[in-house]
Design a protein around this motif. Structure first.
Motif, short mmCIF file in Angstrom:
data_model
loop_
_atom_site.label_atom_id
_atom_site.label_comp_id
_atom_site.label_asym_id
_atom_site.label_seq_id
_atom_site.Cartn_x
_atom_site.Cartn_y
_atom_site.Cartn_z
N UNK A 21 26.61 -48.18 16.50
CA UNK A 21 25.25 -47.55 16.83
C UNK A 21 25.24 -47.94 18.24
N UNK A 22 25.21 -48.96 18.67
CA UNK A 22 24.62 -49.37 20.23
C UNK A 22 25.84 -48.91 21.04
N UNK A 28 26.14 -42.22 24.91
CA UNK A 28 25.16 -41.07 25.21
C UNK A 28 24.60 -41.14 26.47
N UNK A 29 23.83 -42.44 26.69
CA UNK A 29 23.18 -42.54 28.22
C UNK A 29 23.94 -42.61 29.22
N UNK A 30 25.30 -43.10 29.08
CA UNK A 30 26.34 -43.04 30.29
C UNK A 30 26.66 -41.52 30.60
N UNK A 114 28.60 -30.38 27.49
CA UNK A 114 28.38 -31.50 26.68
C UNK A 114 28.95 -31.44 25.20
N UNK A 115 29.22 -30.62 24.91
CA UNK A 115 30.18 -30.33 23.85
C UNK A 115 31.65 -30.63 23.96
N UNK A 116 31.93 -30.29 25.25
CA UNK A 116 33.37 -30.63 25.49
C UNK A 116 33.43 -32.19 25.73
N UNK A 117 32.59 -32.70 26.56
CA UNK A 117 32.29 -34.03 26.94
C UNK A 117 32.55 -34.85 25.33
#
Length: 122
Positions: A21-22, A28-30, A114-117
């Motif tokens: 989870x972390x 996500x944050x990066x 975002x989907x591609x990432x």
């Protein structure tokens, strides 16, 4: 530099649920940080220099003004001049509008990127 940090985060082990989870949250944050960075870089430079716009508007005003001075006075000429001025204005508006793709009247969605990432992260 920022891409290598994201790659190192993706390389972290996921041996427990908490670490999984972390790691997902850190990825996500990066990715959000990278997206904001690219957005800032793309908006940092002016799309079209102000001096160029001033010269272009002056040139177009002189051109359409000279057309109006030497053209006969009738409704067809007035309509044609107005149509030409509107078309040139619309073209200039589109050039300026498309220089800022994430804001304005014409916006590009960031969802496909975002989907591609997300697919690349798997």
């Amino acid at each position: 530099m920022h891409e290598s940090v994201a790659d190192r985060i993706r390389g972290l082990p996921e041996d427990t649920d908490l670490r999984k989870a972390l790691r997902a949250r850190a990825v996500d944050l990066s990715e959000q940080l990278l997206q904001e960075r690219w957005l800032t870089v793309s908006q940092a430079s002016a799309p079209v220099p102000t001096a160029f716009l001033v010269i272009l508007v002056f040139w177009l005003t002189a051109t359409f003004g000279s057309f109006g001075l030497f053209a006969p006075r009738n409704h067809t000429v007035h309509a044609t001049l107005c149509l030409g001025a509107v078309s040139v204005s619309a073209a200039l508006f589109l050039v300026l509008e498309l220089a800022t793709p994430f804001e304005g009247a014409i916006m590009v969605s960031a969802e496909p990127v975002q989907r591609a990432l997300a697919l690349m992260a798997q």
